[in-house]
Design an enzyme around this catalytic site. Structure first.
Site, PDB file in Angstrom:
ATOM      1  N   ASP A 399      87.248  72.360 -57.753  1.00  8.42           N
ATOM      2  CA  ASP A 399      87.384  72.219 -56.564  1.00  8.42           C
ATOM      3  C   ASP A 399      86.480  73.322 -56.173  1.00  8.42           C
ATOM      4  OD1 ASP A 399      89.006  70.162 -55.870  1.00  8.42           O
ATOM      5  OD2 ASP A 399      90.988  71.197 -57.053  1.00  8.42           O
ATOM      6  N   THR A 400      85.558  72.367 -55.482  1.00  5.59           N
ATOM      7  CA  THR A 400      84.513  73.478 -55.095  1.00  5.59           C
ATOM      8  C   THR A 400      83.234  73.174 -53.995  1.00  5.59           C
ATOM      9  OG1 THR A 400      84.109  74.356 -57.641  1.00  5.59           O
ATOM     10  CG2 THR A 400      82.523  74.146 -56.520  1.00  5.59           C
ATOM     11  N   THR A 401      82.773  74.185 -53.407  1.00  2.00           N
ATOM     12  CA  THR A 401      81.845  73.144 -53.023  1.00  2.00           C
ATOM     13  C   THR A 401      80.150  74.407 -52.564  1.00  2.00           C
ATOM     14  OG1 THR A 401      81.629  73.188 -49.778  1.00  2.00           O
ATOM     15  CG2 THR A 401      81.125  76.554 -51.394  1.00  2.00           C
TER      16      THR A 401
END
Length: 596
Positions: A399-401
């Site tokens: 999970d990342t941006t």
């Protein structure tokens, strides 16, 4: 007739988006004609990319994109704008990133005409030995995903200042001011982020015994349960922390009051990190690696401890076959992509680790000869039950941006930032307003593995920014969020554009595959217990015919109608002749591409 048309599109181009998923027939789920609009240009399942002349930003939140454009209009560089957007996303998208996590970036500098790579990842506690760490696991054969055990030093703030020192113009106070204001005054929660806040809270509440101290996190993010879409969310503690960083620089975080608060907090809850770990932290400027794919396109990624070179290995394998001879959604194309991924990830699991502790044979891994050797292992007719890593000829493994920004001078920034496992460890230090990452879950517990836990060592990292050149010139800054999906996604976007002529928006909206399984960098060297064949997840836009053919070839295929596991894409291209930028984002996130 409409259902027949949709089925034809899915087979011919591998392009149905998750938004169109309910319109695609599968044996278990009949097609529904729910209606929909049409487009005068481009594919019906996509929307227009954004064109701009002076600057452009593509992020996972519209307000963050607006902040980036405001910074550019104030005279800031693409790096200034990227930092501002990243700070905003840490507030507005805490489900994917924040200053408790790590950061990687690739920057094209028009002045020097070269790419710069930044590794902003942190290390494990220097005072905790391997034996101590194993004892703390109390017999567990895996590192817990939550609580203090998997926390490593957050590298994001130092990475901001490293980038700013080399490429910034505006003051950090000006850059962080918009987020500080939003943190204190509030902002409306975006729909997808609201969905992830709810799922993160449910996951945390199922793991309270593992987390230990969840009260600070509950007070910061979940005082009245998970914030819902449209609800005003404030985080004044984060605003105060960013205010200290704006005034005192990176030392305020790593050597000042913030670091001392963190030190006291971990001593209180029994964590391993100490003030000395923060004071000793520094980022690394690294050389991006690039490989020629075809038609003059080069894919560029960052070296280990990230998994970026897995995308390069996949490209090196796949350039040995002309994928365009088959329709993009065909079983042949999906088969080759999947097998190339499996081959590359065998090497990820065996070799990718902190280069300061265990250097990988990178030149060999990225060589054309090795790519040909690995391609020769692919059976075009069926899935190979199990691959192994290569054997280097040497002397003596979300999970990342993701966000990207480009400015009027031609600077392009490809930046990715993450806490891992959504929001991270579940721990928030007293009064600081951000959650710590849990990247340390990605160490191997096999003492002989290159990625084994050791004090003062960076873990294997999944987050990777990407860049592409065309005929030697800067062309595309792009990335895609989501753990092991990232290198697979980079390659699929590249294939969509280079081999199948999709535009920038279509290349990201197209339905994707995500292969999961095989050996992991967290395994022991033998890969004991690994599911070598793994599961091939596909979005509903892949036709039923293709799915059945893939199963007949020996793949285990699952259709997943939730776009969460297929990442979130942002991209910017630059026309080398006119200088015009094109930006794109996608429906799997809340994001927006904005230019001026």
């Amino acid at each position: 007739m409409r259902n027949l048309l949709l089925s034809t599109i899915a087979l011919a181009a591998f392009t149905i988006s998750p938004a169109a998923a309910q319109e695609t027939a599968t044996p278990e789920k009949p097609a529904l004609d729910i209606g929909g609009g049409g487009r005068p240009v481009g594919e019906a399942w996509s929307r227009s990319p954004v064109h701009a002349q002076h600057g452009i930003a593509a992020t996972a939140h519209p307000l963050a994109s607006q902040i980036a454009i405001d910074i550019l209009k104030q005279g800031g560089t693409a790096v200034d704008a990227a930092i501002a957007a990243n700070a905003a996303l840490g507030l507005m998208e805490p489900t994917g990133n924040g200053i408790g996590g790590d950061l990687f970036a690739i920057i094209w500098d028009p002045k020097t005409q070269r790419l710069y790579g930044l590794n902003g990842s942190g290390k494990s506690p220097m005072g905790t030995s391997y034996r101590q760490f194993i004892r703390q696991l109390n017999g567990s054969k895996t590192i817990p995903p939550f609580g203090p055990m998997p926390i490593t030093v957050p590298g994001t703030v130092d990475a901001w200042f490293e980038m700013h020192g080399k490429f910034g113009k505006l003051s950090m106070a000006d850059i962080l001011a918009p987020t500080i204001a939003y943190a204190r005054e509030g902002h409306p929660v975006a729909p997808v982020i609201g969905y992830y806040l709810d799922s993160n809270l449910k996951r945390f509440e199922q793991s309270l015994d593992m987390i230990g101290d969840f009260e600070n996190a509950r007070e910061t993010y979940f005082k009245n349960g998970a914030p819902k879409a449209g609800e005003i969310f404030k985080n004044p503690d984060l605003g105060d922390t960013l205010g200290k960083i704006a005034a005192g620089g990176r030392d305020a975080f790593y050597k000042g009051d913030i670091a001392r608060t963190i030190d006291s907090y971990f001593k209180r809850i029994g964590g391993n990190l100490r003030y000395e770990d923060f004071a000793a932290h520094s980022s690394l400027w690294v050389e991006p690696g690039c490989v020629d794919y075809r038609k003059g396109y080069e894919l560029c990624e960052l070296p280990p401890n990230s998994q970026g070179f897995a995308a390069l290995q996949m490209a090196n394998i796949l350039k040995n076959v002309d994928l365009a001879q088959w329709p993009r959604g065909s079983a042949e194309v999906l088969h080759y992509i999947t097998e190339a991924k499996r081959l590359a990830f065998e090497d990820v699991a065996r070799f990718y680790a902190d280069p300061e502790a265990s250097p990988a044979p990178l030149e060999w891994l990225l060589s054309d000869d090795y790519g040909k050797q690995r391609f020769a292992l692919i059976d075009p007719a069926k899935a190979t039950p199990g691959f192994g890593p290569g054997e280097p000829k040497l002397e003596g493994e979300g999970d990342t941006t993701y966000l990207t920004v480009a400015d009027k001078d031609g600077m392009m920034v490809s930046l990715i930032q993450s806490n891992y496992r959504g929001m991270g460890s579940g721990l928030v230090a007293d009064g600081l307003g951000f959650m710590f990452q849990d990247r340390g879950e990605l160490y191997s517990l096999d003492a002989g593995h290159p990625n084994a836990y050791a004090p003062g060592k960076r873990p294997f990292q999944t987050i990777i920014p990407a860049f592409m050149k065309k005929d030697g010139k800067p062309y595309m800054s792009f990335g895609l969020m989501g753990g092991g999906m990232q290198p697979q996604g980079h390659v699929q976007v590249m294939i969509n554009m280079v081999d199948y002529g999709m535009n920038l928006q279509e290349a990201g909206d197209a339905a994707r595959l995500n292969h999961d399984g095989g050996r992991q960098p967290t395994d022991d060297l033998a890969g004991t217990g690994a599911d070598l064949l793994g599961i091939l997840h596909v979005e509903p836009g892949i036709s039923a015919e293709t799915i059945e053919r893939l199963k007949a070839m020996g793949h285990v295929v699952e259709v997943v109608d939730n776009g969460a596991m297929f990442g979130g894409y942002q991209a910017i291209t630059r026309d080398a002749e006119t200088g015009v930028y094109t930006g794109a984002t996608e429906m799997r996130k809340d994001g927006q591409a904005i230019g001026y």
